[in-house]
Design a protein around this motif. Structure first.
Motif, PDB file in Angstrom:
ATOM      1  N   ALA A 220      67.198 -97.263  53.315  1.00 36.06           N
ATOM      2  CA  ALA A 220      68.337 -96.491  53.554  1.00 36.06           C
ATOM      3  C   ALA A 220      68.318 -95.180  52.759  1.00 36.06           C
ATOM      4  O   ALA A 220      69.090 -94.388  52.514  1.00 36.06           O
ATOM      5  CB  ALA A 220      69.651 -97.377  52.735  1.00 36.06           C
ATOM      6  N   GLY A 221      67.255 -95.270  51.446  1.00 38.64           N
ATOM      7  CA  GLY A 221      67.132 -94.044  50.885  1.00 38.64           C
ATOM      8  C   GLY A 221      67.436 -94.184  49.364  1.00 38.64           C
ATOM      9  O   GLY A 221      67.621 -93.228  48.546  1.00 38.64           O
ATOM     10  N   CYS A 222      67.293 -95.551  48.638  1.00 39.59           N
ATOM     11  CA  CYS A 222      67.519 -95.895  47.560  1.00 39.59           C
ATOM     12  C   CYS A 222      66.061 -95.624  46.579  1.00 39.59           C
ATOM     13  O   CYS A 222      65.102 -95.891  47.344  1.00 39.59           O
ATOM     14  CB  CYS A 222      67.948 -97.252  47.179  1.00 39.59           C
ATOM     15  N   ASP A 223      66.219 -94.970  45.331  1.00 38.50           N
ATOM     16  CA  ASP A 223      64.863 -94.708  44.835  1.00 38.50           C
ATOM     17  C   ASP A 223      64.553 -96.016  43.921  1.00 38.50           C
ATOM     18  O   ASP A 223      63.134 -95.694  43.254  1.00 38.50           O
ATOM     19  CB  ASP A 223      65.057 -93.665  44.012  1.00 38.50           C
TER      20      ASP A 223
ATOM     21  N   LEU B  62      74.316 -99.613  51.599  1.00 38.11           N
ATOM     22  CA  LEU B  62      73.476 -99.213  52.061  1.00 38.11           C
ATOM     23  C   LEU B  62      73.960 -97.948  53.102  1.00 38.11           C
ATOM     24  O   LEU B  62      73.309 -96.929  53.192  1.00 38.11           O
ATOM     25  CB  LEU B  62      72.570-100.350  52.980  1.00 38.11           C
ATOM     26  N   SER B  63      74.929 -98.437  53.583  1.00 38.17           N
ATOM     27  CA  SER B  63      75.723 -97.588  54.820  1.00 38.17           C
ATOM     28  C   SER B  63      75.954 -96.233  54.080  1.00 38.17           C
ATOM     29  O   SER B  63      75.757 -94.997  54.549  1.00 38.17           O
ATOM     30  CB  SER B  63      76.610 -98.190  55.414  1.00 38.17           C
ATOM     31  N   LEU B  64      76.500 -96.336  52.825  1.00 37.33           N
ATOM     32  CA  LEU B  64      76.970 -95.226  51.931  1.00 37.33           C
ATOM     33  C   LEU B  64      75.690 -94.342  51.608  1.00 37.33           C
ATOM     34  O   LEU B  64      75.894 -93.148  51.761  1.00 37.33           O
ATOM     35  CB  LEU B  64      77.819 -95.553  50.923  1.00 37.33           C
ATOM     36  N   THR B  65      74.730 -95.070  51.251  1.00 34.99           N
ATOM     37  CA  THR B  65      73.544 -94.461  50.905  1.00 34.99           C
ATOM     38  C   THR B  65      72.980 -93.594  51.891  1.00 34.99           C
ATOM     39  O   THR B  65      72.573 -92.341  51.504  1.00 34.99           O
ATOM     40  CB  THR B  65      72.348 -95.642  50.465  1.00 34.99           C
ATOM     41  N   ARG B  66      72.918 -94.169  53.117  1.00 40.05           N
ATOM     42  CA  ARG B  66      72.466 -93.239  54.156  1.00 40.05           C
ATOM     43  C   ARG B  66      73.375 -92.100  54.472  1.00 40.05           C
ATOM     44  O   ARG B  66      72.675 -91.007  54.729  1.00 40.05           O
ATOM     45  CB  ARG B  66      72.363 -94.165  55.550  1.00 40.05           C
ATOM     46  N   GLU B  67      74.459 -92.191  54.440  1.00 39.19           N
ATOM     47  CA  GLU B  67      75.225 -91.018  54.374  1.00 39.19           C
ATOM     48  C   GLU B  67      75.054 -90.027  53.412  1.00 39.19           C
ATOM     49  O   GLU B  67      75.135 -88.872  53.581  1.00 39.19           O
ATOM     50  CB  GLU B  67      76.651 -91.254  54.597  1.00 39.19           C
ATOM     51  N   LEU B  68      75.069 -90.542  52.211  1.00 38.81           N
ATOM     52  CA  LEU B  68      74.670 -89.424  51.156  1.00 38.81           C
ATOM     53  C   LEU B  68      73.273 -88.619  51.263  1.00 38.81           C
ATOM     54  O   LEU B  68      73.329 -87.612  50.889  1.00 38.81           O
ATOM     55  CB  LEU B  68      74.684 -90.353  49.764  1.00 38.81           C
TER      56      LEU B  68
ATOM     57  N   GLU C 213      84.642 -95.829  49.906  1.00 40.06           N
ATOM     58  CA  GLU C 213      85.552 -94.648  50.292  1.00 40.06           C
ATOM     59  C   GLU C 213      85.889 -93.951  48.895  1.00 40.06           C
ATOM     60  O   GLU C 213      85.898 -92.604  49.023  1.00 40.06           O
ATOM     61  CB  GLU C 213      86.957 -95.154  50.785  1.00 40.06           C
ATOM     62  N   GLU C 214      85.923 -94.703  47.885  1.00 39.68           N
ATOM     63  CA  GLU C 214      86.415 -94.013  46.611  1.00 39.68           C
ATOM     64  C   GLU C 214      85.289 -93.263  46.025  1.00 39.68           C
ATOM     65  O   GLU C 214      85.295 -92.210  45.502  1.00 39.68           O
ATOM     66  CB  GLU C 214      86.737 -95.087  45.342  1.00 39.68           C
ATOM     67  N   ALA C 215      84.038 -93.616  46.409  1.00 38.99           N
ATOM     68  CA  ALA C 215      82.849 -92.910  45.827  1.00 38.99           C
ATOM     69  C   ALA C 215      82.809 -91.418  46.652  1.00 38.99           C
ATOM     70  O   ALA C 215      82.597 -90.380  46.131  1.00 38.99           O
ATOM     71  CB  ALA C 215      81.652 -93.728  46.401  1.00 38.99           C
ATOM     72  N   LEU C 216      83.167 -91.303  48.048  1.00 41.77           N
ATOM     73  CA  LEU C 216      83.130 -90.309  48.764  1.00 41.77           C
ATOM     74  C   LEU C 216      84.250 -89.359  48.219  1.00 41.77           C
ATOM     75  O   LEU C 216      84.385 -88.071  48.276  1.00 41.77           O
ATOM     76  CB  LEU C 216      83.462 -90.622  50.379  1.00 41.77           C
ATOM     77  N   GLU C 217      85.399 -89.796  47.954  1.00 39.87           N
ATOM     78  CA  GLU C 217      86.536 -89.031  47.165  1.00 39.87           C
ATOM     79  C   GLU C 217      85.831 -88.532  45.763  1.00 39.87           C
ATOM     80  O   GLU C 217      86.088 -87.165  45.685  1.00 39.87           O
ATOM     81  CB  GLU C 217      87.655 -89.946  46.737  1.00 39.87           C
TER      82      GLU C 217
ATOM     83  N   THR D  94      72.295 -87.673  53.763  1.00 46.02           N
ATOM     84  CA  THR D  94      72.317 -86.616  54.688  1.00 46.02           C
ATOM     85  C   THR D  94      73.124 -85.240  54.218  1.00 46.02           C
ATOM     86  O   THR D  94      73.187 -84.352  54.786  1.00 46.02           O
ATOM     87  CB  THR D  94      73.253 -87.011  55.980  1.00 46.02           C
ATOM     88  N   ARG D  95      73.551 -85.457  52.897  1.00 46.26           N
ATOM     89  CA  ARG D  95      74.335 -84.270  52.265  1.00 46.26           C
ATOM     90  C   ARG D  95      73.302 -83.335  51.553  1.00 46.26           C
ATOM     91  O   ARG D  95      72.546 -84.062  50.723  1.00 46.26           O
ATOM     92  CB  ARG D  95      75.021 -84.697  51.482  1.00 46.26           C
ATOM     93  N   LEU D  96      73.131 -82.183  51.783  1.00 50.20           N
ATOM     94  CA  LEU D  96      72.217 -81.075  51.103  1.00 50.20           C
ATOM     95  C   LEU D  96      72.234 -81.523  49.661  1.00 50.20           C
ATOM     96  O   LEU D  96      71.444 -81.438  48.728  1.00 50.20           O
ATOM     97  CB  LEU D  96      72.291 -79.956  51.490  1.00 50.20           C
ATOM     98  N   ASP D  97      73.554 -81.578  49.065  1.00 48.84           N
ATOM     99  CA  ASP D  97      73.813 -81.732  47.672  1.00 48.84           C
ATOM    100  C   ASP D  97      73.291 -82.770  47.038  1.00 48.84           C
ATOM    101  O   ASP D  97      73.241 -82.830  45.700  1.00 48.84           O
ATOM    102  CB  ASP D  97      75.318 -81.320  47.341  1.00 48.84           C
ATOM    103  N   LEU D  98      72.910 -83.707  47.793  1.00 47.97           N
ATOM    104  CA  LEU D  98      72.782 -85.004  47.268  1.00 47.97           C
ATOM    105  C   LEU D  98      71.291 -85.457  47.583  1.00 47.97           C
ATOM    106  O   LEU D  98      70.786 -86.561  47.349  1.00 47.97           O
ATOM    107  CB  LEU D  98      73.576 -86.138  47.660  1.00 47.97           C
ATOM    108  N   ALA D  99      70.644 -84.742  48.442  1.00 49.39           N
ATOM    109  CA  ALA D  99      69.271 -85.043  48.966  1.00 49.39           C
ATOM    110  C   ALA D  99      68.318 -85.450  47.917  1.00 49.39           C
ATOM    111  O   ALA D  99      67.486 -86.364  48.060  1.00 49.39           O
ATOM    112  CB  ALA D  99      68.915 -83.823  49.739  1.00 49.39           C
TER     113      ALA D  99
END
Ligand code: MN
Length: 135
Positions: free
Chosen positions: A102-105, A67-73, A41-45, A75-80
């Protein structure tokens, strides 16, 4: 780094105070300005106020996990295209596959070793660059 170049920003998502301290110290030494979040939650803030050049993502977080947070990030164009490196106490291959899915590099196993962390980070970023170049 030349003085005209902006300082790259790293968002550290980590709930453990000792790990946060270590990760921040290593990232600063690597030339990053560190922005901290202790939960998803703080990360999204924080992401409402900044667009990081790199995200260090603890997988085990209170409440919503990394992992859940990474999946959401992702989906964001600015963080793709932003590198997201997982931090986890679990060294098993299954966990690394789940992080990649989940999208981790990259995947760095805790406890963090300050002597090797910089090299692990550079290797993960380099591997990511060659993957994008191959696309
Ligand atoms: Mn944790």
């Amino acid at each position: 780094m030349s003085p005209s170049e902006p300082v790259p920003v790293a968002l550290i998502v980590e709930d453990n105070a000792d790990n946060m301290l270590l990760t921040r110290a290593v990232l600063r030494r690597a030339g990053y300005q560190a922005v901290e979040a202790h939960s998803a939650e703080e990360a999204l803030e924080q992401l409402g106020n900044c667009t990081p050049d790199l995200v260090l993502m603890d997988i085990q977080l209170p409440g919503r996990d990394g992992l859940s947070l990474t999946r959401e990030l992702r989906t964001r164009l600015d963080l793709a295209d932003t590198p997201i490196i997982a931090l986890s106490a679990h060294a098993m291959a299954d966990n690394q596959v789940a992080a990649a899915d989940a999208g981790c590099d990259g995947y760095i196993t805790k406890p963090i070793d300050t002597r090797t962390f910089g090299g692990q980070l550079a290797a993960a970023l380099e591997a990511r660059k060659s993957r994008s170049a191959a696309l």
